[in-house]
Design a protein around this motif. Structure first.
Motif, PDB file in Angstrom:
ATOM      1  N   GLY A 106       0.795  -1.224   0.000  1.00  0.00           N
ATOM      2  CA  GLY A 106       0.000   0.000   0.000  1.00  0.00           C
ATOM      3  C   GLY A 106       0.826   1.271   0.000  1.00  0.00           C
ATOM      4  N   PHE A 107       2.164   1.108   0.043  1.00  0.00           N
ATOM      5  CA  PHE A 107       3.051   2.275   0.101  1.00  0.00           C
ATOM      6  C   PHE A 107       4.133   2.143  -0.972  1.00  0.00           C
ATOM      7  CE2 PHE A 107       0.862   2.004   4.038  1.00  0.00           C
ATOM      8  CZ  PHE A 107       0.660   3.314   4.440  1.00  0.00           C
ATOM      9  N   PRO A 108       3.768   2.463  -2.213  1.00  0.00           N
ATOM     10  CA  PRO A 108       4.707   2.286  -3.332  1.00  0.00           C
ATOM     11  C   PRO A 108       5.951   3.157  -3.194  1.00  0.00           C
ATOM     12  CG  PRO A 108       2.453   2.692  -4.092  1.00  0.00           C
ATOM     13  CD  PRO A 108       2.486   3.019  -2.644  1.00  0.00           C
ATOM     14  N   ASN A 109       7.075   2.601  -3.629  1.00  0.00           N
ATOM     15  CA  ASN A 109       8.339   3.349  -3.690  1.00  0.00           C
ATOM     16  C   ASN A 109       8.759   3.915  -2.332  1.00  0.00           C
ATOM     17  OD1 ASN A 109       8.000   2.783  -6.367  1.00  0.00           O
ATOM     18  ND2 ASN A 109       8.069   4.901  -7.083  1.00  0.00           N
ATOM     19  N   LEU A 110       8.331   3.250  -1.261  1.00  0.00           N
ATOM     20  CA  LEU A 110       8.766   3.606   0.093  1.00  0.00           C
ATOM     21  C   LEU A 110       9.659   2.490   0.617  1.00  0.00           C
ATOM     22  CD1 LEU A 110       8.655   5.245   2.777  1.00  0.00           C
ATOM     23  CD2 LEU A 110       6.645   3.850   3.379  1.00  0.00           C
ATOM     24  N   GLY A 112      16.185  -1.583  -6.411  1.00  0.00           N
ATOM     25  CA  GLY A 112      14.842  -1.079  -6.687  1.00  0.00           C
ATOM     26  C   GLY A 112      14.849   0.246  -7.402  1.00  0.00           C
ATOM     27  N   VAL A 113      15.684   1.162  -6.949  1.00  0.00           N
ATOM     28  CA  VAL A 113      15.755   2.484  -7.576  1.00  0.00           C
ATOM     29  C   VAL A 113      16.261   2.367  -9.007  1.00  0.00           C
ATOM     30  CG1 VAL A 113      16.830   4.763  -7.457  1.00  0.00           C
ATOM     31  CG2 VAL A 113      16.048   3.640  -5.354  1.00  0.00           C
ATOM     32  N   ARG A 114      17.212   1.474  -9.244  1.00  0.00           N
ATOM     33  CA  ARG A 114      17.711   1.288 -10.606  1.00  0.00           C
ATOM     34  C   ARG A 114      16.626   0.691 -11.513  1.00  0.00           C
ATOM     35  NH1 ARG A 114      23.702  -1.071 -11.176  1.00  0.00           N
ATOM     36  NH2 ARG A 114      23.115  -0.561 -13.308  1.00  0.00           N
ATOM     37  N   ALA A 115      15.827  -0.233 -10.976  1.00  0.00           N
ATOM     38  CA  ALA A 115      14.742  -0.804 -11.776  1.00  0.00           C
ATOM     39  C   ALA A 115      13.751   0.274 -12.196  1.00  0.00           C
ATOM     40  CB  ALA A 115      14.026  -1.894 -10.978  1.00  0.00           C
ATOM     41  N   LEU A 116      13.493   1.213 -11.290  1.00  0.00           N
ATOM     42  CA  LEU A 116      12.590   2.321 -11.617  1.00  0.00           C
ATOM     43  C   LEU A 116      13.248   3.263 -12.627  1.00  0.00           C
ATOM     44  CD1 LEU A 116      11.317   3.070  -7.997  1.00  0.00           C
ATOM     45  CD2 LEU A 116       9.918   2.168  -9.861  1.00  0.00           C
ATOM     46  N   ALA A 117      14.511   3.587 -12.400  1.00  0.00           N
ATOM     47  CA  ALA A 117      15.216   4.534 -13.267  1.00  0.00           C
ATOM     48  C   ALA A 117      15.380   3.986 -14.684  1.00  0.00           C
ATOM     49  CB  ALA A 117      16.584   4.866 -12.670  1.00  0.00           C
ATOM     50  N   GLU A 118      15.550   2.673 -14.782  1.00  0.00           N
ATOM     51  CA  GLU A 118      15.755   2.053 -16.083  1.00  0.00           C
ATOM     52  C   GLU A 118      14.453   1.667 -16.762  1.00  0.00           C
ATOM     53  OE1 GLU A 118      18.238  -1.199 -15.006  1.00  0.00           O
ATOM     54  OE2 GLU A 118      19.978   0.075 -14.530  1.00  0.00           O
ATOM     55  N   GLY A 119      13.316   1.938 -16.111  1.00  0.00           N
ATOM     56  CA  GLY A 119      12.026   1.669 -16.715  1.00  0.00           C
ATOM     57  C   GLY A 119      11.596   0.221 -16.659  1.00  0.00           C
ATOM     58  N   ARG A 120      12.258  -0.596 -15.837  1.00  0.00           N
ATOM     59  CA  ARG A 120      11.841  -1.987 -15.713  1.00  0.00           C
ATOM     60  C   ARG A 120      10.637  -2.150 -14.796  1.00  0.00           C
ATOM     61  NH1 ARG A 120      15.589  -4.655 -13.088  1.00  0.00           N
ATOM     62  NH2 ARG A 120      17.103  -2.979 -12.761  1.00  0.00           N
ATOM     63  N   ALA A 121      10.253  -1.080 -14.120  1.00  0.00           N
ATOM     64  CA  ALA A 121       9.052  -1.073 -13.288  1.00  0.00           C
ATOM     65  C   ALA A 121       8.524   0.346 -13.219  1.00  0.00           C
ATOM     66  CB  ALA A 121       9.362  -1.587 -11.887  1.00  0.00           C
ATOM     67  N   ARG A 122       7.193   0.474 -13.161  1.00  0.00           N
ATOM     68  CA  ARG A 122       6.590   1.805 -13.007  1.00  0.00           C
ATOM     69  C   ARG A 122       6.589   2.216 -11.545  1.00  0.00           C
ATOM     70  NH1 ARG A 122       1.365   2.063 -13.966  1.00  0.00           N
ATOM     71  NH2 ARG A 122       1.390   4.245 -14.582  1.00  0.00           N
ATOM     72  N   LEU A 123       6.185   1.279 -10.670  1.00  0.00           N
ATOM     73  CA  LEU A 123       6.174   1.497  -9.230  1.00  0.00           C
ATOM     74  C   LEU A 123       6.636   0.213  -8.564  1.00  0.00           C
ATOM     75  CD1 LEU A 123       2.668   3.191  -8.749  1.00  0.00           C
ATOM     76  CD2 LEU A 123       4.889   4.341  -8.658  1.00  0.00           C
ATOM     77  N   LEU A 124       7.122   0.350  -7.348  1.00  0.00           N
ATOM     78  CA  LEU A 124       7.478  -0.820  -6.567  1.00  0.00           C
ATOM     79  C   LEU A 124       6.605  -0.855  -5.316  1.00  0.00           C
ATOM     80  CD1 LEU A 124      11.377  -0.910  -6.862  1.00  0.00           C
ATOM     81  CD2 LEU A 124       9.720  -2.443  -7.932  1.00  0.00           C
ATOM     82  N   GLU A 125       5.544  -1.638  -5.414  1.00  0.00           N
ATOM     83  CA  GLU A 125       4.634  -1.811  -4.280  1.00  0.00           C
ATOM     84  C   GLU A 125       4.547  -3.305  -3.988  1.00  0.00           C
ATOM     85  OE1 GLU A 125      -0.077  -1.152  -3.076  1.00  0.00           O
ATOM     86  OE2 GLU A 125       0.741  -0.215  -4.897  1.00  0.00           O
ATOM     87  N   ILE A 126       5.046  -3.713  -2.833  1.00  0.00           N
ATOM     88  CA  ILE A 126       5.096  -5.125  -2.511  1.00  0.00           C
ATOM     89  C   ILE A 126       3.688  -5.711  -2.470  1.00  0.00           C
ATOM     90  CG2 ILE A 126       5.017  -4.843   0.011  1.00  0.00           C
ATOM     91  CD1 ILE A 126       7.233  -7.323  -1.911  1.00  0.00           C
ATOM     92  N   ARG A 127       3.527  -6.894  -3.029  1.00  0.00           N
ATOM     93  CA  ARG A 127       2.227  -7.553  -3.005  1.00  0.00           C
ATOM     94  C   ARG A 127       1.840  -7.905  -1.573  1.00  0.00           C
ATOM     95  NH1 ARG A 127       3.744 -12.219  -6.776  1.00  0.00           N
ATOM     96  NH2 ARG A 127       2.503 -13.321  -5.215  1.00  0.00           N
ATOM     97  N   ARG A 128       0.572  -7.711  -1.262  1.00  0.00           N
ATOM     98  CA  ARG A 128       0.101  -7.949   0.100  1.00  0.00           C
ATOM     99  C   ARG A 128       0.280  -9.416   0.497  1.00  0.00           C
ATOM    100  NH1 ARG A 128      -2.331  -4.915   3.654  1.00  0.00           N
ATOM    101  NH2 ARG A 128      -2.532  -3.256   2.098  1.00  0.00           N
ATOM    102  N   ASP A 129       0.039 -10.341  -0.420  1.00  0.00           N
ATOM    103  CA  ASP A 129       0.166 -11.753  -0.064  1.00  0.00           C
ATOM    104  C   ASP A 129       1.616 -12.109   0.247  1.00  0.00           C
ATOM    105  OD1 ASP A 129       0.615 -11.348  -2.913  1.00  0.00           O
ATOM    106  OD2 ASP A 129       0.761 -13.526  -3.073  1.00  0.00           O
ATOM    107  N   VAL A 130       2.548 -11.494  -0.467  1.00  0.00           N
ATOM    108  CA  VAL A 130       3.968 -11.731  -0.211  1.00  0.00           C
ATOM    109  C   VAL A 130       4.344 -11.198   1.172  1.00  0.00           C
ATOM    110  CG1 VAL A 130       6.324 -11.138  -0.933  1.00  0.00           C
ATOM    111  CG2 VAL A 130       4.591 -11.735  -2.643  1.00  0.00           C
ATOM    112  N   ALA A 131       3.892  -9.980   1.474  1.00  0.00           N
ATOM    113  CA  ALA A 131       4.210  -9.366   2.764  1.00  0.00           C
ATOM    114  C   ALA A 131       3.584 -10.137   3.919  1.00  0.00           C
ATOM    115  CB  ALA A 131       3.741  -7.907   2.777  1.00  0.00           C
ATOM    116  N   GLU A 132       2.345 -10.578   3.744  1.00  0.00           N
ATOM    117  CA  GLU A 132       1.660 -11.295   4.824  1.00  0.00           C
ATOM    118  C   GLU A 132       2.291 -12.661   5.068  1.00  0.00           C
ATOM    119  OE1 GLU A 132      -2.443 -11.284   3.707  1.00  0.00           O
ATOM    120  OE2 GLU A 132      -2.777  -9.224   4.421  1.00  0.00           O
ATOM    121  N   ALA A 133       2.691 -13.346   4.006  1.00  0.00           N
ATOM    122  CA  ALA A 133       3.349 -14.640   4.169  1.00  0.00           C
ATOM    123  C   ALA A 133       4.684 -14.473   4.898  1.00  0.00           C
ATOM    124  CB  ALA A 133       3.562 -15.302   2.807  1.00  0.00           C
TER     125      ALA A 133
END
Length: 493
Positions: free
Chosen positions: A372-376, A405-426
């Motif tokens: 719920g907190f992208p790019n944080l 993560g910052v390089r993935a954003l800078a290089e355009g390999r991702a628009r945002l980095l928001e961890i999936r809730r199921d991954v975080a909860e597991a």
């Protein structure tokens, strides 16, 4: 507008800035509410302040220091080390000193973070990295009448160096990591010193010594010697993970060392009984000191184990009715460690308040990112604290992951980095299950446990495990799914 905004200039903030710059990401700004770098090592200037991790290990891997004065460095030297890192790696020009961040809100339309500053200004960044630590907000105990005390009172993290304790009647509340250092430094000059102890800590002898000039020269000139010292300290400490996280009985050597230290240092059976812990070893922080026990045996020093009933304008009263008149109260009561990122208000996607999301106990995937907190990215976040090794190791692992993560954003390999809730909860379920079998869950009351009885502090495995899990950032664990942006343009929603 910058690519990355970093809050804090302690070990975590400086390490993040240096590693980002080394990765070619120099569009960054660090916000520091004070007028100097250093974090807890800038703030905690109490007498006797020093580190309890060997100096060669309590250093950044990319900034080794061959000329530490002692095996366990004092506060002022660590603070200067951080100043040197900021200067030597050209970080100072990126820092906005005297600028406090009151809050930050994620703007879904632009895909950026908008920081709200104490002076009323704002700053926008693609990525927000918080490096405010867990030990930045002093904790004041809830004791009846404490606010009515008419003498001098201050917290160890806010030491009043203008106040002379010579000839004064002093009360110290707490016997934790700070008190064990400042009590021996002040005891001899007081008229009386009452040390109020809620529970006795395990105290080991500190294998400290000054480095001779020839040793410093050898560390500087002999290839690999400094690294060997660092790695030796690291792996020696890492072996203790088994005792903390797998089988507490493996701490038998430390228990024997503690008993020997107490027996040899304290002859009086009554005092020795007062200073004998009742909690399992490792459940609370294990401390190191060569002068704690001797200080408590000075004629003007008293160890008080009765609970405090109230504080009056000029005295402290315990539940047995005894009243001790005091001129100064020093709070050695630690920090609000479980209140992560407070008092800042962090608002994520859809106006979600981070502290509201964490009201049942803070959690973050790998202690670093929150659904719920992208790019944080949170450095030294929930469940990254250690009982057995250097926190610098954990911070550097997190920083390496953040850079990916910052390089993935800078290089355009991702628009945002928001961890999936199921991954975080597991992940959180794994952490809480594991931590429930560690020595930290053996029944004592400590700052590791929040008001809900949840351990939000400790990493329940080895640092090797933590480093392995942060070695590679896996984009498939984030949502929305990575979307390529031609040319690596700045990501926008």
């Amino acid at each position: 507008m910058t690519r990355v905004a970093i809050i804090g200039t302690g070990f975590g903030g400086l390490a993040a800035a240096v590693r980002l710059k080394q990765a070619g990401i120099s569009d960054l700004v660090l916000f520091e509410k004070s007028d100097d770098v250093g974090g807890v090592w800038r703030e905690n200037t109490y007498p006797g302040a020093a580190c309890d991790v060997p100096s060669h290990l309590y250093s950044l891997s990319f900034a080794p220091k061959a000329d530490w004065s002692r095996r366990f460095a004092p506060q002022a030297e660590i603070h200067q080390y951080l100043r040197d890192v900021a200067r030597d790696f050209d970080v100072l020009r990126h820092i906005r000193f005297g600028t406090e961040v009151r809050g930050a809100a994620f703007d879904a339309d632009s895909g950026t973070w908008r920081l709200h500053l104490a002076d009323g200004g704002e700053h926008e960044a693609d990525v927000l990295v918080t490096a405010t630590g867990q030990l930045s907000r002093p904790s004041t105990p809830a004791i009846v009448g404490l606010d009515r005390f008419e003498g001098t009172m201050f917290h160890s993290a806010e030491w009043d160096h203008d106040h002379d304790l010579t000839g004064e009647r002093v009360a110290v509340l707490g016997t934790g990591a700070s008190a064990i250092q400042f009590v021996p430094a002040i005891a001899s000059r007081t008229a009386s010193l009452a040390v109020f102890q809620r529970s006795a800590p395990y105290v080991l002898a500190k294998p400290d010594r000054a480095y001779r000039a020839r040793a410093k020269k050898a560390f500087a000139r002999v290839p690999g010697l400094l690294r060997l010292s660092r790695e030796g300290n690291y792996f020696s400490n890492e072996l203790r993970s088994l005792g903390f996280n797998t089988e507490p009985r493996l701490l038998f050597a430390h228990r024997a060392a503690y008993r020997r230290h107490l027996r040899e240092a304290v002859a009086d059976p009554a005092l020795r009984e007062k200073l004998t812990p009742t909690d399992p070893m490792g459940c609370k922080r294990i401390l190191m000191s060569n002068d704690w026990y001797s200080a408590l045996q000075l004629p003007q020093v008293e160890v008080v184990t009765d609970r405090i009933a109230e504080v009056r304008p000029h005295s402290v009263v315990t539940v047995d009715g005894a009243e001790r008149e005091v001129d100064t109260i020093v709070l050695g009561t630690g920090f609000a460690a479980t209140e992560f990122l407070a008092p800042m208000r962090i608002t994520g996607r859809g106006g979600r308040d981070l502290h509201e999301q964490w009201k049942g106990g803070a959690s973050a995937y790998l202690g670093t990112v929150v659904p719920g907190f992208p790019n944080l990215f949170v450095l030294y976040g929930p469940n990254t604290n250690l009982g057995h090794n250097s926190i610098i190791v954990m911070l550097e692992a997190q920083v390496g992951w953040v850079v990916q993560g910052v390089r993935a954003l800078a290089e355009g390999r991702a628009r945002l980095l928001e961890i999936r809730r199921d991954v975080a909860e597991a992940f959180d379920a794994w952490v809480q299950e594991r931590v429930g079998h560690t020595v930290f869950a053996s029944g004592c009351t400590s700052w590791y446990i929040d008001e809900h009885g949840r351990n939000t502090q400790n990493w329940p495995a080895s640092t090797l495990t933590f480093r392995r899990r942060l070695r590679r950032l896996r984009l498939e664990q984030f949502e929305p799914a990575p979307v390529a942006i031609p040319g690596g343009a700045r990501a926008k929603d």
